[in-house]
Design a protein around this motif. Structure first.
Motif, PDB file in Angstrom:
ATOM      1  N   PRO A 259       2.780  -4.860  -8.648  1.00 46.68           N
ATOM      2  CA  PRO A 259       2.208  -6.199  -8.167  1.00 46.68           C
ATOM      3  C   PRO A 259       1.420  -5.703  -6.782  1.00 46.68           C
ATOM      4  O   PRO A 259       2.135  -5.274  -5.940  1.00 46.68           O
ATOM      5  CB  PRO A 259       3.352  -7.120  -8.368  1.00 46.68           C
ATOM      6  N   GLU A 260       0.431  -6.551  -6.870  1.00 47.56           N
ATOM      7  CA  GLU A 260      -0.116  -6.294  -5.591  1.00 47.56           C
ATOM      8  C   GLU A 260       0.095  -7.484  -4.535  1.00 47.56           C
ATOM      9  O   GLU A 260       0.560  -8.461  -4.969  1.00 47.56           O
ATOM     10  CB  GLU A 260      -1.980  -6.681  -5.575  1.00 47.56           C
ATOM     11  N   ASP A 261       0.433  -7.051  -3.559  1.00 50.77           N
ATOM     12  CA  ASP A 261       0.741  -7.838  -2.272  1.00 50.77           C
ATOM     13  C   ASP A 261      -0.225  -9.071  -2.366  1.00 50.77           C
ATOM     14  O   ASP A 261      -1.200  -9.095  -2.178  1.00 50.77           O
ATOM     15  CB  ASP A 261       0.925  -7.355  -1.118  1.00 50.77           C
ATOM     16  N   ALA A 262       0.158 -10.448  -2.103  1.00 51.81           N
ATOM     17  CA  ALA A 262      -0.632 -11.633  -1.827  1.00 51.81           C
ATOM     18  C   ALA A 262      -1.532 -11.642  -0.645  1.00 51.81           C
ATOM     19  O   ALA A 262      -2.463 -12.052  -0.562  1.00 51.81           O
ATOM     20  CB  ALA A 262       0.451 -12.810  -1.733  1.00 51.81           C
ATOM     21  N   ARG A 263      -0.953 -10.737   0.221  1.00 48.57           N
ATOM     22  CA  ARG A 263      -1.792 -10.749   1.587  1.00 48.57           C
ATOM     23  C   ARG A 263      -3.037  -9.893   1.242  1.00 48.57           C
ATOM     24  O   ARG A 263      -4.066 -10.000   2.091  1.00 48.57           O
ATOM     25  CB  ARG A 263      -0.920 -10.093   2.603  1.00 48.57           C
ATOM     26  N   MET A 264      -2.998  -9.060   0.115  1.00 46.05           N
ATOM     27  CA  MET A 264      -4.347  -8.247  -0.145  1.00 46.05           C
ATOM     28  C   MET A 264      -5.466  -9.180  -0.583  1.00 46.05           C
ATOM     29  O   MET A 264      -6.521  -8.923  -0.213  1.00 46.05           O
ATOM     30  CB  MET A 264      -3.967  -7.224  -1.346  1.00 46.05           C
ATOM     31  N   ALA A 265      -5.090 -10.376  -1.209  1.00 44.74           N
ATOM     32  CA  ALA A 265      -6.334 -11.239  -1.359  1.00 44.74           C
ATOM     33  C   ALA A 265      -6.615 -12.030  -0.198  1.00 44.74           C
ATOM     34  O   ALA A 265      -7.913 -12.171   0.101  1.00 44.74           O
ATOM     35  CB  ALA A 265      -5.627 -12.399  -2.284  1.00 44.74           C
ATOM     36  N   GLU A 266      -5.982 -12.202   0.827  1.00 47.23           N
ATOM     37  CA  GLU A 266      -6.326 -12.516   2.036  1.00 47.23           C
ATOM     38  C   GLU A 266      -7.239 -11.718   3.032  1.00 47.23           C
ATOM     39  O   GLU A 266      -8.144 -11.845   3.313  1.00 47.23           O
ATOM     40  CB  GLU A 266      -5.128 -12.705   3.044  1.00 47.23           C
TER      41      GLU A 266
ATOM     42  N   GLN B 183       4.023  13.822  -1.417  1.00 41.32           N
ATOM     43  CA  GLN B 183       4.219  14.439  -2.767  1.00 41.32           C
ATOM     44  C   GLN B 183       4.883  13.558  -3.537  1.00 41.32           C
ATOM     45  O   GLN B 183       4.600  13.521  -4.690  1.00 41.32           O
ATOM     46  CB  GLN B 183       4.794  15.831  -2.631  1.00 41.32           C
ATOM     47  N   LEU B 184       6.163  12.838  -3.030  1.00 41.35           N
ATOM     48  CA  LEU B 184       7.053  12.195  -3.965  1.00 41.35           C
ATOM     49  C   LEU B 184       6.335  10.751  -4.127  1.00 41.35           C
ATOM     50  O   LEU B 184       6.531  10.317  -5.197  1.00 41.35           O
ATOM     51  CB  LEU B 184       8.200  11.894  -3.023  1.00 41.35           C
ATOM     52  N   ASP B 185       5.368  10.479  -3.148  1.00 34.59           N
ATOM     53  CA  ASP B 185       4.977   8.909  -3.762  1.00 34.59           C
ATOM     54  C   ASP B 185       3.912   9.329  -4.853  1.00 34.59           C
ATOM     55  O   ASP B 185       3.699   8.342  -5.548  1.00 34.59           O
ATOM     56  CB  ASP B 185       4.107   8.778  -2.243  1.00 34.59           C
ATOM     57  N   ARG B 186       3.084  10.246  -4.569  1.00 34.19           N
ATOM     58  CA  ARG B 186       2.108  10.650  -6.012  1.00 34.19           C
ATOM     59  C   ARG B 186       2.977  10.834  -7.226  1.00 34.19           C
ATOM     60  O   ARG B 186       2.677  10.307  -8.261  1.00 34.19           O
ATOM     61  CB  ARG B 186       1.518  11.892  -5.507  1.00 34.19           C
ATOM     62  N   LYS B 187       4.106  11.456  -7.253  1.00 40.39           N
ATOM     63  CA  LYS B 187       5.189  11.694  -8.317  1.00 40.39           C
ATOM     64  C   LYS B 187       5.529  10.294  -8.841  1.00 40.39           C
ATOM     65  O   LYS B 187       5.412  10.266 -10.061  1.00 40.39           O
ATOM     66  CB  LYS B 187       6.102  12.311  -8.022  1.00 40.39           C
ATOM     67  N   VAL B 188       5.999   9.423  -7.921  1.00 44.26           N
ATOM     68  CA  VAL B 188       6.224   8.155  -8.482  1.00 44.26           C
ATOM     69  C   VAL B 188       5.094   7.286  -8.848  1.00 44.26           C
ATOM     70  O   VAL B 188       5.338   6.600  -9.896  1.00 44.26           O
ATOM     71  CB  VAL B 188       6.955   7.232  -7.231  1.00 44.26           C
ATOM     72  N   ASP B 189       3.995   7.412  -8.478  1.00 45.68           N
ATOM     73  CA  ASP B 189       2.922   6.916  -8.937  1.00 45.68           C
ATOM     74  C   ASP B 189       2.611   7.206 -10.409  1.00 45.68           C
ATOM     75  O   ASP B 189       2.223   6.564 -11.314  1.00 45.68           O
ATOM     76  CB  ASP B 189       1.700   6.971  -7.958  1.00 45.68           C
ATOM     77  N   LEU B 190       2.650   8.483 -10.717  1.00 47.69           N
ATOM     78  CA  LEU B 190       2.219   9.261 -12.016  1.00 47.69           C
ATOM     79  C   LEU B 190       3.381   8.644 -12.981  1.00 47.69           C
ATOM     80  O   LEU B 190       3.140   8.433 -14.032  1.00 47.69           O
ATOM     81  CB  LEU B 190       2.397  10.803 -11.742  1.00 47.69           C
ATOM     82  N   LEU B 191       4.665   8.545 -12.440  1.00 47.87           N
ATOM     83  CA  LEU B 191       5.763   8.188 -13.303  1.00 47.87           C
ATOM     84  C   LEU B 191       5.570   6.688 -13.689  1.00 47.87           C
ATOM     85  O   LEU B 191       5.753   6.243 -14.930  1.00 47.87           O
ATOM     86  CB  LEU B 191       7.229   8.360 -12.836  1.00 47.87           C
ATOM     87  N   LEU B 192       5.132   5.898 -12.607  1.00 50.30           N
ATOM     88  CA  LEU B 192       5.118   4.434 -13.026  1.00 50.30           C
ATOM     89  C   LEU B 192       3.741   4.180 -14.228  1.00 50.30           C
ATOM     90  O   LEU B 192       3.720   3.642 -14.963  1.00 50.30           O
ATOM     91  CB  LEU B 192       4.644   3.670 -11.699  1.00 50.30           C
ATOM     92  N   ALA B 193       2.645   5.207 -13.834  1.00 47.84           N
ATOM     93  CA  ALA B 193       1.424   5.053 -14.639  1.00 47.84           C
ATOM     94  C   ALA B 193       1.891   5.465 -16.012  1.00 47.84           C
ATOM     95  O   ALA B 193       1.231   4.751 -17.202  1.00 47.84           O
ATOM     96  CB  ALA B 193       0.545   5.973 -14.173  1.00 47.84           C
ATOM     97  N   GLN B 194       2.674   6.499 -16.059  1.00 51.76           N
ATOM     98  CA  GLN B 194       3.226   6.889 -17.553  1.00 51.76           C
ATOM     99  C   GLN B 194       3.856   6.166 -18.341  1.00 51.76           C
ATOM    100  O   GLN B 194       3.806   5.810 -19.401  1.00 51.76           O
ATOM    101  CB  GLN B 194       3.655   8.134 -17.258  1.00 51.76           C
ATOM    102  N   ALA B 195       4.700   5.282 -17.377  1.00 50.92           N
ATOM    103  CA  ALA B 195       5.565   4.380 -18.111  1.00 50.92           C
ATOM    104  C   ALA B 195       5.011   2.910 -18.309  1.00 50.92           C
ATOM    105  O   ALA B 195       5.410   1.968 -19.077  1.00 50.92           O
ATOM    106  CB  ALA B 195       6.786   4.149 -17.219  1.00 50.92           C
TER     107      ALA B 195
END
Length: 97
Positions: free
Chosen positions: A53-60, A36-48
């Protein structure tokens, strides 16, 4: 004395089972709260308008998936995020879509 021993062992086993059940219930509650807290933080970041930034290992991981090396991609995801096997497998499968 012989008749008391099985009763004592039974009581101890039941006590251990109750403790395990209580700790499992607490862990599930904490996991739910964390999601629940994770979703709220994601919403706050999106609103702001803040991009995480995506981790460079995701490209790997994407590169490994392009090569058809799914198991290696799951391994890299686990190393990069510290996630469990099931969570990493699910995340890698989402990236494949």
């Amino acid at each position: 004395m012989e008749s008391v021993l099985p009763v004592v062992i039974t009581v101890l086993v039941l006590a251990v089972i109750m403790l395990v059940a209580a700790s499992d219930r607490r862990a599930r509650t904490l996991e739910r709260r964390l999601r629940q807290l994770d979703r709220k933080v994601d919403l706050l970041l999106a609103q702001a308008g803040v991009e995480q930034p995506e981790d460079a290992r995701m490209a790997e991981i994407d590169q490994l998936l392009a090569q058809g090396r799914t198991i290696q991609a799951i391994k890299v995801h686990r190393e990069a995020t510290g996630s469990g096997l099931a969570e990493a497998k699910e995340a890698v499968e989402r990236r494949m879509r």
